[in-house]
Design an enzyme around this catalytic site. Structure first.
Site, PDB file in Angstrom:
ATOM      1  CB  CYS A   1      -6.025 -11.768   6.400  1.00 14.99           C
ATOM      2  SG  CYS A   1      -7.269 -13.273   6.656  1.00 14.99           S
TER       3      CYS A   1
ATOM      4  CG  ASP B   1      -3.182  -7.823  10.526  1.00 14.69           C
ATOM      5  OD1 ASP B   1      -2.735  -8.154   9.635  1.00 14.69           O
ATOM      6  OD2 ASP B   1      -4.045  -7.636  11.265  1.00 14.69           O
TER       7      ASP B   1
ATOM      8  CG  ASN C   1      -2.236  -0.902   0.960  1.00 16.17           C
ATOM      9  OD1 ASN C   1      -1.942  -2.188   0.586  1.00 16.17           O
ATOM     10  ND2 ASN C   1      -3.214  -0.683   1.147  1.00 16.17           N
TER      11      ASN C   1
ATOM     12  CG  HIS D   1      -7.944 -10.379  10.451  1.00 16.15           C
ATOM     13  ND1 HIS D   1      -7.367 -10.364   9.089  1.00 16.15           N
ATOM     14  CD2 HIS D   1      -7.265  -9.873  10.960  1.00 16.15           C
ATOM     15  CE1 HIS D   1      -6.434  -9.553   9.087  1.00 16.15           C
ATOM     16  NE2 HIS D   1      -6.217  -9.179  10.101  1.00 16.15           N
TER      17      HIS D   1
ATOM     18  CG  ASP E   1     -19.163  -4.796  23.961  1.00 16.90           C
ATOM     19  OD1 ASP E   1     -18.596  -5.705  24.149  1.00 16.90           O
ATOM     20  OD2 ASP E   1     -19.871  -3.997  24.877  1.00 16.90           O
TER      21      ASP E   1
END
Length: 693
Positions: A261, A343, A215, A320, A385
């Site tokens: 991923c 990651d 990127n 993921h 959440d």
């Protein structure tokens, strides 16, 4: 007396390789690890006398200097002394001298040039002895990456093991990994400073996290999540890191198309292991992507439970995959040593660059999201959440009761020494819904918002003008008086109709009228919908404490054309109770397939062995043009393609072929059934290869 000079160098590759656990690297130069001595034997023009000195010099990177710790000058002594580079005499026989060189455990890693200066009676002889590669050392107690561990292979997707050929010891891979560091923007802008920072695993892993995606730079892999892979390879068609890394090199550092991923994680695992950092791949199921760092995933749906893509900025991926690497956190203190999340999937920017981590797993579990690096994002991935909002046509919204605790399930990695899954969820968070987990969640929220000190509530503005008090995110909705759950009536097989039921239960002693709006869609693994395959409504009368089933059938013809390679379907039921209560029930379905791999006899280096692969045509129609794609480090130099005969509807067929192992030990062989008529069917087997007799 004539001056003394070096006429030949023996790098003792076999001895040093065994001592440094580097014997499998196929490099022409010596590969050793820092913080540990290695030996070499110098053949001299004559026997040295006691007054002659041997001065060594090591250099790495451009403009090497002692000030930047990229250069060291040191001479032989009888003992290995000092905190820097040292040289000690091991043995001397006539005109040969064996010396032991040692680097400090915090030395810069990379490719070094070793030179020697021999001084004798005012005469000097200089010679370049050659290059060697210095790596991190997880076997050295003084190295920040210290962890003596075995090979770790990852688990991904629906908790069924999937193979990945890491191949860190394959041809050219070490050189490619070092090239990745040299191609980074930091190195291009200031190479001398960049190289000097390569002693630090925090710095190196952060660079690799950025460079594995493309990127912000000409990194290794270009991501693509739209289901269209023109001009490249589908992420699901990659079977390992080797082909990707070699293609990046051969393409003159042009990003390889395409990755998702598990591809980013697989490649980063290869690179970091190759450089000497103990690394494993971790899968998180129901993984949150929190775009605004409020530690909640806010999903907007219509009256059929369908996600409103233009309003929903956050997301919850079915799974993921990321990495964990083991090293000390000198920047945070010993409490945060150990596994660190990294990651390479480009999701959000970190300090202006698409990368993530290292974030201490301990810091995530304790809610210390203010610590470097990227704690809030990782915390949300496993513990946000999940909040659902029903969006009305008048642009008002209403919170819908749904399971808020579905984020961060079955966080998994592969067990050391076996193919079994290890659940590591408790390393990331306390038991879901427990008092301690809620305390940590509240602590993390307060860490993020400055309103903690003054008592102010913080206002979060979302796109489209919607606003939330962050305090409100902690308040659950009223639990409805009915429950609902999807139940599969038979296994969901690829190529077959789906048969299931929505089971509703009335929890009260009064009659309830419920409007059930059902929807279903084929989806990508990111849960992005592709095409609707179910849309229907039912009026249901539930008597006192009554349970009812609504049968649902989705024919293969309905989902056939729009099923993605992820083989995933999402079902939703919005249940509208007469008195105003609303309940959303969701279920993700992954379609199952079949492949088995058997090795017909013992496997031994240099001896051909037969492999039998059994496949089943999953469709109720005849298929042709199928092939087996076979790959495996230590078995094949390149990918093998084997044609499969035409398969009748649901026909089972076996194909045999021979492989000749070239390396001993446990080796992974991957076999995929590839067809233009259905998504790839993947399989792998671990084969234990004996050494040659």
């Amino acid at each position: 007396m004539a001056g003394i000079r070096v006429t030949k160098v023996d790098w003792q590759r076999s001895r040093n390789g065994a001592a440094h656990h580097t014997q499998e690297y196929p490099c022409p130069e010596l590969v050793v690890r820092r913080g540990q001595s290695f030996s070499l034997t110098l053949e001299l023009s004559r026997a040295p006398d006691c007054e002659e000195t041997f001065i060594f010099m090591v250099e790495t990177g451009p403009r090497a200097s002692e000030a930047l710790h990229t250069k060291a000058v040191f001479q032989t002594s009888e003992l290995e002394l000092g905190e820097g580079w040292t040289a000690a005499k091991e043995a001397q026989m006539e005109n040969t001298l064996t010396v032991s060189l040692a680097s400090p455990p915090n030395a810069v890693i990379g490719r070094y040039l070793l030179s020697i200066r021999l001084s004798s009676h005012r005469k000097h002889s200089n010679r370049r002895l050659g290059e060697f590669v210095l790596l991190f050392n997880p076997w050295c107690a003084e190295d920040d990456v210290f962890l003596a561990s075995e090979e770790i292979i990852f688990v991904e997707k629906h908790i069924r093991a999937q193979g990945w050929n890491y191949g860190q010891f394959e041809e050219d891979i070490l050189n490619i990994c070092l090239s990745i560091l040299d191609r980074s923007p930091g190195h291009q802008n200031n190479p001398a400073t960049d190289v000097s920072c390569r002693h630090d695993p925090i710095y190196v892993t952060r660079v690799i996290s950025a460079m594995v995606n493309s990127n912000n730079d000409r990194g290794v892999v270009q991501g693509q999540w739209q289901g269209k892979y023109d001009g490249g390879t589908s992420p699901l068609h990659w079977r390992g890191s080797v082909a990707i890394l070699q293609k990046w090199l051969k393409g003159r550092y042009k990003p390889v198309k395409y990755g998702q991923c598990w591809v980013f994680a697989g490649v980063m695992c290869t690179v970091l292991r190759c450089l000497g950092i103990a690394t494993r791949v971790v899968s998180n199921f129901n993984s949150a992507h929190d775009t605004d760092q409020n530690l909640s995933v806010d999903k907007y749906v219509d009256s059929f439970g369908r996600t409103l893509e233009d309003l929903t900025e956050d997301s919850m991926w079915n799974f993921h995959v990321w990495n964990e690497s083991w090293f000390a956190r000198q920047d945070l203190g010993p409490s945060y040593n150990g596994w660190q999340v990294l990651d390479a999937t480009p999701q959000e920017e970190s300090e202006g660059v698409f990368r993530c981590g290292p974030a201490s797993v301990t810091a995530i579990r304790e809610g210390d999201v203010h610590l470097a690096h990227d704690g809030p994002f990782v915390f949300a991935e496993v513990n946000a959440d999940y909040i659902t909002w029903l969006w009305h046509e008048d642009e008002s919204r209403e919170r819908v009761y749904s399971n808020t605790k579905k984020i961060g399930r079955c966080i998994s990695t592969k067990a050391v020494g076996s193919d079994s899954r290890v659940d590591i969820t408790d390393l990331y968070k306390y038991p879901e819904g427990s008092r301690k987990e809620r305390q940590v969640y509240s602590k993390a929220v307060k860490r993020l918002f400055s309103g903690k000190a003054s008592g102010r509530r913080t206002w979060i503005r979302r796109a489209g003008g919607r606003c939330l008090w962050h305090d409100d995110l902690l308040e659950p909705t009223t639990k409805p008086s009915i429950t609902g759950k999807f139940k599969l009536l038979e296994p969901p097989m690829l190529g077959h109709d789906l048969r299931l039921a929505l089971c509703l239960a009335n929890l009260t002693s009064r009659v309830q009228q419920v409007r059930v709006n059902l929807s279903g869609a084929t989806i990508l693994y990111t849960r992005k919908p592709v095409a609707e395959i179910l849309h229907e409504s039912h009026a249901v009368r539930l008597g006192r404490q009554e349970e009812k089933r609504i049968p649902i059938t989705i024919s293969y013809s309905k989902y056939k054309e729009d099923l993605t390679e992820d083989k995933k379907i999402l079902l939703a039921a919005m249940c509208l109770v007469t008195k105003g209560e609303k309940l959303l029930v969701e279920k993700d379905i992954t379609l199952e397939d079949f492949i088995t791999i058997k090795v017909l006899g013992p496997a031994m280096v240099g001896v051909a062995v037969t492999v039998e692969v059994t496949v089943v045509n999953p469709l109720l129609e005849r298929v042709k043009d199928c092939a087996l794609m076979v790959e495996g480090s230590g078995f094949l130099q390149e990918q093998l393609s084997i044609n499969v005969p035409t398969l009748e509807p649901q026909e089972r067929a076996s194909v045999q072929f021979d492989i000749t192992p070239s390396k001993s030990g446990p080796r992974q062989l991957q076999v995929d059934l590839v067809s233009p008529h259905f998504p790839d069917i993947k399989g792998f087997v671990i084969i234990h290869v004996a050494t040659a007799k």
